[in-house]
Design an enzyme around this catalytic site. Structure first.
Site, PDB file in Angstrom:
ATOM      1  N   GLU A   1       0.821  -1.201   0.000  1.00  0.00           N
ATOM      2  CA  GLU A   1       0.000   0.000   0.000  1.00  0.00           C
ATOM      3  C   GLU A   1       0.865   1.264   0.000  1.00  0.00           C
ATOM      4  OE1 GLU A   1      -2.507  -0.697   3.428  1.00  0.00           O
ATOM      5  OE2 GLU A   1      -1.148   0.382   4.758  1.00  0.00           O
ATOM      6  N   CYS A   2       0.465   2.207  -0.804  1.00  0.00           N
ATOM      7  CA  CYS A   2       1.082   3.523  -0.944  1.00  0.00           C
ATOM      8  C   CYS A   2       2.584   3.391  -1.274  1.00  0.00           C
ATOM      9  CB  CYS A   2       0.843   4.370   0.304  1.00  0.00           C
ATOM     10  SG  CYS A   2       0.902   6.152  -0.054  1.00  0.00           S
TER      11      CYS A   2
END
Length: 466
Positions: free
Chosen positions: A338-339
């Site tokens: 994520e990210c």
């Protein structure tokens, strides 16, 4: 502090009228000074923040937990607090933004005030009084009377000109019936440096350690710690919470998950780690920046957020690790990113100076840093397909906060999510899939969907048995 336990756990919420008033500075000063006294301080942070809790951990010597009434249900917030603070002498909760700032300008939902009310905790208001005189009394009266269910009980003044300024303001505060706990003078040497994603991360040892030592000294010098503890003791005994189901052990097969943790990747909700561990996951920390290979005998990889743009060249230089992660993903190893983790899995990353570096290459295309915030705020993700986090139809809550943009490559990508922004209601497709790889800008809180951690553990367990 055994006598304090008779009324329940001593606890305080540190809030402010607005952002940048000095909440984090005062919170860290209190945590560090109280810990120096030998007290077991349980730290907490309101809202979806990763960096403040890292600093809390350093100041208090134990993990800090996020308390967020959008990401999880209010009773879950109470359970998390009760469980994480059960062996503490005092709990200190740092608020977010202004005291009443939440998801709506007409309600306290999602605000520090809502969390303080749930915890029945007295609030200490941090006021930047650098340019104030008698008006500080009007400000306190407004915050004390705005919501009768929210108890603003104390105040600490920040950025004062000195002792004379403090003494001048005291009468205006004392007539409002608020406990004045002290102040901090203007101290340029304790300004906490900021990055584009927030405050300085605690991974930067050479800058954080002296900062916390200095804040502890200032807390002891300028804040009445005995008075602060006495105020914390006025918190009523909370209704007992049954936390046995919160972290109950799952029957899922035990699996080993390689968890990225280093100077680059360090955005983690402590509760995510706890929930995965309770679901039968053995967390094995590793560094994509420094390690040459993935840990042995792993069943999945978890790549959280962080600052890959600041270390893009070094990540690119660690070719063995990039090749190991890519090979694992191509061979069916479950990988969640994520990210910052998503940025690392792409083919390339262009940093803030316009330099482009190769990355893992599991996700077609790359990410490019900009000088403007691209996404910010709460959102919901509805799964359009079965994923390693849950089946199709699952809805989870999280948030997004990033300055980079994704530029698709030549290979088409399958999107697993429909993301809906809370503030505007607009939706778009995201959550890129490739074999058992799931990569997204969306930061998920596993507590937002009961059973998600167990589903992930079971998914990895099934892959292990194949």
């Amino acid at each position: 502090m055994s006598e304090a336990k008779s009324n329940g756990l001593p606890r305080l919420v540190i809030a402010a009228p607005h952002s940048h008033a000095g909440k984090t500075t005062i919170t860290l000063a209190l945590m560090a000074a109280l810990s120096r006294r030998g007290l077991r301080v349980a730290p907490f942070k309101v809202g979806p923040d990763y960096i403040d809790p890292q600093l809390h951990r350093r100041a208090a010597g134990r993990a800090s937990y996020n308390l967020d009434t959008y990401l999880v249900q209010p009773d879950r917030v109470q359970e998390t607090f009760a469980d994480a603070a059960r062996d503490a002498d005092i709990a200190v909760v740092e608020g977010v933004m202004g005291l009443f700032d939440g998801s709506s300008p007409t309600s306290r939902v999602g605000s520090t005030a809502e969390v303080a009310s749930l915890l029945q905790a007295p609030i200490v208001l941090v006021v930047d009084a650098s340019g104030m005189a008698a008006s500080v009394g009007a400000l306190i009266r407004g915050f004390r009377t705005y919501d009768p269910e929210v108890r603003v009980a104390g105040v600490i003044l920040n950025r004062l000109g000195g002792e004379g300024h403090y003494r001048y303001l005291l009468p205006a505060l004392e007539q409002e019936g608020v406990e004045v706990l002290g102040y901090l003078p203007k101290q340029l040497d304790v300004e906490i440096p900021e990055r584009h994603l927030g405050l300085l991360p605690a991974s930067e040892e050479d800058r954080v350690t002296p900062l916390l030592d200095r804040l502890s000294d200032l807390g002891e010098q300028y804040i009445d710690l005995d008075h602060t503890i006495a105020l914390a003791r006025t918190a009523p005994a909370p209704t007992p919470k049954d936390v046995s189901s919160l972290l109950s052990q799952s029957s899922a097969p035990r699996v080993r998950v390689a968890w990225a943790q280093d100077e680059v990747f360090h955005f983690t909700y402590q509760e995510n780690l706890d929930l995965l561990s309770a679901a039968g996951v053995e967390i094995v920390m590793f560094s994509p920046l420094w390690d040459a290979a993935l840990p042995e005998n792993i069943d999945a990889v978890w790549l959280g957020g962080g600052f890959p743009e600041l270390h893009a060249e070094a990540l690119a230089a660690n070719t063995p690790m990039r090749q190991a992660i890519r090979a694992g993903g191509e061979n069916g190893l479950p990988i969640y990113a994520e990210c910052g983790g998503f940025m690392y899995l792409c083919e390339w990353l262009e940093d803030q100076h316009g330099q482009r570096y190769p990355q893992v290459g599991l996700i077609s295309g790359g990410t490019r840093m900009t000088d403007r915030l691209q996404q910010f705020g709460y959102a919901e993700a509805t799964f359009l397909h079965d994923t390693l986090l849950g089946p199709a139809g699952t809805t989870v809550r999280g948030h997004r906060f990033h300055y980079s943009v994704y530029e698709p490559g030549g290979a088409p990508l399958d999107c697993a999510y429909q993301i809906t922004r809370k503030r505007t209601g607009e939706s778009h497709l995201e959550g890129f899939r490739h074999r058992h790889v799931l990569a997204t800008y969306f930061h998920v809180h596993l507590g937002s969907q009961p059973g998600m951690a167990s589903y992930f553990a079971a998914f990895c367990g099934r892959r292990k048995c194949q």
